[in-house]
Motif scaffolding. Structure first.
Motif: not given
Length: 136
Positions: A11, A14-15, A21, A25, A32-33, A36-37, A39-40
């Motif tokens: 995170r 990314l932030n 992302a 990738s 990429e998904q 992101l998943d 990171a979440n």
């Protein structure tokens, strides 16, 4: 990364460091998904291999912890050392490509502040380009 939660580091990358992302990738081959998943806080174990997970965590750690904590001169010295150790490139070859004396490079490898800014720049550009070529 001992003492650092990989998802938090991702995170931060990314932030705070604005690393897309999409770029991660392309670098890792992980979608990429999935990045992101992760990171979440979602479980991505079924989507990637353990090796891919380890490589992603190592990359993120190097970018978020390693890059900011390493002085630029140390990085140039380490890359120069990698060229000589990993690829067997003699210091003489590096000196010829960078238009520096062998002694200058050898001294820089011992004492990172031994070269003028101009010579450090020349060495840095040369070794980074050589490393890029050889890693392709």
């Amino acid at each position: 990364m001992i003492g650092h939660e990989p998802k938090e580091l991702l995170r931060t990358l990314l932030n705070d460091y604005k690393m897309p992302a999409t770029s991660l990738s392309k670098i890792t081959g992980i979608s990429e998904q999935v990045i992101l998943d992760f990171a979440n806080g979602e479980n991505i174990q079924p989507a990637i291999t353990q090796t891919e997970m380890i490589n992603l965590i190592d990359l993120v750690g190097l970018l978020v912890i390693g890059v900011p904590s390493t002085d630029a001169n140390e990085r140039v010295s380490a890359i120069t050392q990698a060229l000589t150790d990993e690829f067997g490139i003699p210091v003489e070859t590096i000196s010829l490509f960078s238009n520096l004396e062998c002694e200058d490079i050898e001294e820089f490898m011992k004492e990172n502040s031994s070269l003028s800014i101009e010579k450090r720049y020349s060495l840095a550009v040369t070794v980074l380009f050589l490393h890029y070529i050889f890693k392709r």
